[in-house]
Design an enzyme around this catalytic site. Structure first.
Site, short mmCIF file in Angstrom:
data_model
loop_
_atom_site.label_atom_id
_atom_site.label_comp_id
_atom_site.label_asym_id
_atom_site.label_seq_id
_atom_site.Cartn_x
_atom_site.Cartn_y
_atom_site.Cartn_z
N SER A 293 38.81 34.74 -4.46
CA SER A 293 38.61 36.07 -3.87
C SER A 293 38.94 35.94 -2.39
CB SER A 293 37.16 36.53 -4.02
OG SER A 293 36.32 35.88 -3.08
N ASP A 294 39.21 37.05 -1.72
CA ASP A 294 39.28 37.01 -0.27
C ASP A 294 37.84 37.04 0.26
OD1 ASP A 294 40.22 37.06 2.37
OD2 ASP A 294 41.88 38.38 1.86
N TYR A 295 37.70 36.96 1.56
CA TYR A 295 36.41 36.82 2.23
C TYR A 295 35.46 37.95 1.85
CZ TYR A 295 33.50 35.51 6.33
OH TYR A 295 32.50 35.10 7.18
#
Length: 757
Positions: A293-295
């Site tokens: 996932s991104d942040y």
């Protein structure tokens, strides 16, 4: 063998073969070792392998909001319990060893950590931002700089970088244009693959191999209005034709991880999009590595209005195909209960963990968890002089000469007074550009230092700011005008600060700040020969005193050797050869603007009426400087365009040749470009599509024949049913020096041999 296991393992091997890499495929005993580990793992330990958290053991440079940061004591305990699989964005061997020792020696199963970081265009040696380097149109250069970055990053205790950005970006209002390779799918695909090869080297198990993570899957560059974190609403055909190919190219080059986009596509956030992350990514594209996932993007499914709460967000993300959650901690908090309740099958978790462990095994971490944790390498490889030399070369190759009436190059041996005017003249704080937070700001070479270093008499250079980046200064313009009047040549250093580009830096007006424009206009009124050095992370709309200067150079953010690279070009030590990877519009309001747009049913035509045509009332539908544009200090001409056969058979090829001549007085390099257009198709096609390029270096008066080969696959597009196809018919072909010029010919694709054959 379980089908899911077979798919993952064979995919890793296939990726290696397709990329030409020579790392050893997983042996049977290694596969068994992973299987045995998974059998022993509790659901908490499995969720831990699927969790990536900020590194508290080393200096941490968060490029995002400091959400969920843990102190060293708490993070150490989490690792001991097997509740962390990856740490990110800390550098330094000593701290990394402490974290890895806990994971290997103190946790129940001893599974090593993956150590990741955002090394986008350099660690300590900062190279040009990716968009600048794309101006070189040179995959070999991109591979070389990525290799140097890998040498430094792995010496600093990293195993993986969250790069390259493979997003095609067609709206210059979007701040993250700077992080990619521009508006064209072919160029982005070529450079993405080159950067993967450079980061990873030829053997993933080597100490200096840095695992690549192409991002953001997918179509993040198509956010509406260029608004960061925004929505994407595009057709399936556009997704597959424009936004997926660069990722496919990166995966074919050997990338074994990718990152899901922050944005949604057609109403479904990417982090929860099973169609995108499973059906398309794994089913259609055959990707078998693992997905980050991104942040905190999984947590943000709640704010999207797609998940009911954090627990639901974790469920949606893992079922969609997100294998590793970054920074939110949702997986470690909620996956055990989600599995216990039956909301998430244990088999889904096992597949994700297996993907992660297979990649760790392929990297050699199980055999050598101390790889890339060598203090001797940390001292010798980081900031090496050879890397600085490469940064200078890459910087000069990234500069684009947008216009020049002959004022450039300057003669450094000539006695002439030069006034360097503008807020970026002796500025060191904005050399690197965004996503360079490991670099030491005081070690960059500013423009003034670079120019003085190249001049026979450095005292002939006067430096005046004239204004601040965002506003006027008392007496600034008056001082600048005085300096301009006393000079023989004026150099204006203008543009964006580095915090005006990058993540969360979308802009509605892509122009230099008003105070700088006022400075440029005042200096222009002095009517001295003027050179503009633009500093920027996107295409800009330029006006008046900037646009009307005698010469304009796109110098982007060039990194550690910016000043020296600029001086090399300004004084003619290096002939400019860069080409624009993005179109410069006349006005901000033209965005999104890109060269391979559609014609419309009422196109404007040269020298034709503009009434009731596809245009804006205040400007026409063209670029000030088009994609592929870039001048040299010499003059290149193309002639003698020939096609080997105007009839392209279905399974055949044709050769397109043209003669390139250096008709000027200096040695120089030109990037010859080939474009096509499908005249009639079942889906309307762009007015031009970039297909091929070749860099040619010629001495004055020298000529060379440039040859391109076209096949049916070069003419394919995504049509009905999301199938790639080529349709028989006529195609325009141009060989030129930008997307708006060139010699023209035509070929015809035949489904079978023509009747006359």
């Amino acid at each position: 063998m379980n089908p899911d296991r077979r798919t993952v393992l064979s995919g890793i091997i296939a990726s290696a073969i397709a990329s030409g890499f020579s790392f050893r495929a997983l042996a049977a005993e290694e596969v068994t070792r992973v299987d045995d580990l998974i059998k022993k793992m509790t659901i908490e330990e499995k969720a831990g392998q699927m969790t990536c958290l900020a590194d508290a053991f080393r200096p941490f440079n968060p490029p995002n909001p400091a959400a969920g940061i843990q102190d060293v004591k708490k993070l150490s305990e989490e690792i001991r319990k097997g509740r962390v699989g990856c740490l990110f964005n800390g550098i330094g061997v000593a701290g990394a060893r402490k974290a890895q020792e806990i994971a290997v020696n103190d946790s129940r199963l001893g599974i090593p950590l993956l150590l990741a970081g955002d090394v986008i265009h350099g660690l300590k040696t900062i190279f040009p931002v990716p968009l600048a380097e794309a101006s070189s149109f040179d995959p070999v250069l991109a591979q070389r700089t990525a290799r140097a970055m890998a040498l430094e990053a792995t010496a600093a205790g990293l195993h993986l970088t969250f790069a390259p950005m493979a997003d095609v970006a067609r709206d210059q209002r979007w701040g993250r244009v700077v992080e990619g390779s521009g508006e064209d799918v072919t160029l982005t695909a070529l450079l993405s693959a080159a950067r993967v090869r450079g980061f990873q080297g030829r053997d993933l198990r080597r100490d200096d191999s840095l695992l690549a993570c192409p991002k953001h899957f997918a179509a993040y560059g198509a956010v509406a209005g260029g608004l960061e974190y925004g929505s994407v609403d595009i057709s399936d055909e556009t997704l597959r034709e424009t936004h997926l190919p660069p990722f496919g190219s990166a995966f074919a080059a050997g990338a074994l991880t990718t990152m899901a986009a922050f944005s949604e596509i057609n109403g479904v956030p990417a982090t929860a999009d099973r169609t995108l992350l499973t059906d398309i990514l794994r089913g259609e594209m055959g990707f078998t590595g693992f997905v980050f996932s991104d942040y905190t993007a999984d947590e943000e499914l709640v704010a999207h209005g797609y998940a009911e709460d954090d627990r639901d967000a974790a469920r949606l993300a893992v079922l969609a195909g997100v294998d590793m959650s970054m920074q939110s901690g949702l997986y470690i908090r909620y996956l055990p209960d989600l599995v216990k309740s039956g909301a998430v099958p244990m088999g889904t978790v096992d597949v994700a963990v297996r993907r992660i462990l297979y990649v760790k095994m392929a990297m050699g971490l199980f055999d050598n968890p101390w790889r890339s944790l060598d203090e001797a390498a940390e001292k010798s490889r980081i900031g090496a002089p050879v890397h600085r030399e490469l940064a200078r070369e890459a910087g000069a190759r990234s500069i684009v000469l947008l216009q020049n009436d002959g004022v450039l190059p300057l003669d450094k041996g000539k006695k002439q007074k030069i006034a360097l005017i503008g807020p970026f003249g002796d500025d060191k704080a904005n050399l690197y550009g965004p996503w360079a937070f490991y670099g030491d700001a005081d070690k960059g070479v500013d423009v003034a230092s670079g120019l003085r270093g190249a001049m026979v008499d450095p005292d002939q250079l006067t430096v005046v700011a004239g204004c601040a980046i965002h506003g006027p200064t008392d007496g600034g313009i008056e001082e600048a005008v005085k300096a301009a009047k006393a000079a023989d040549v004026v150099i204006l250093a203008l543009g964006e600060s580095q915090d005006m580009s990058g993540e969360a830096q979308s802009r509605t007006v892509i122009e230099i700040p008003p105070a700088q424009q006022a400075l440029a206009d005042a200096v222009a009124a002095v009517k001295k020969p003027t050179v503009v050095l633009l500093r920027h992370g996107r295409a800009l709309a330029i006006h008046d005193g900037v646009a009307n200067a005698n010469a304009v150079l796109a110098t982007w953010f060039l990194g550690s050797e910016a000043g020296n690279a600029i001086a090399d070009v300004v004084f003619g030590k290096v002939d400019p050869s860069g080409k624009l990877p993005v179109s410069f519009p006349w006005e901000s309001g033209q965005e999104p603007f890109f060269y391979d747009r559609k014609s419309t049913g009422r196109p404007t035509v040269p020298n034709g009426s503009t009434e009731y045509k596809a245009r804006y009332a205040t400007t026409d539908n063209s670029a000030r400087y088009p994609f592929g544009h870039g001048l040299s200090y010499t003059r290149f001409t193309l002639d003698k365009l020939q096609v080997s056969d105007p009839a392209l058979r279905w399974d055949g090829t044709v050769s397109i040749t043209a003669r390139l001549t250096n008709s000027g007085k200096r040695r120089g390099s030109e990037i010859v470009q080939l474009y096509t257009r499908d005249r009639v198709a079942s889906r309307t096609r762009p007015i031009r599509e970039f297909k091929k390029m070749e860099r040619v270096t010629l001495e004055p008066g020298e000529s060379r024949t440039v040859r391109f080969t076209l096949s049916r696959t070069d003419l394919e597009f995504v049509g009905a049913g999301n199938r790639r196809l080529a349709e028989p018919g006529a195609f325009d072909v141009w060989v030129g020096q930008s997307s708006e010029d060139g010699l023209h010919t035509q070929i015809t694709l035949y489904a079978a041999a023509p009747a006359s054959a």
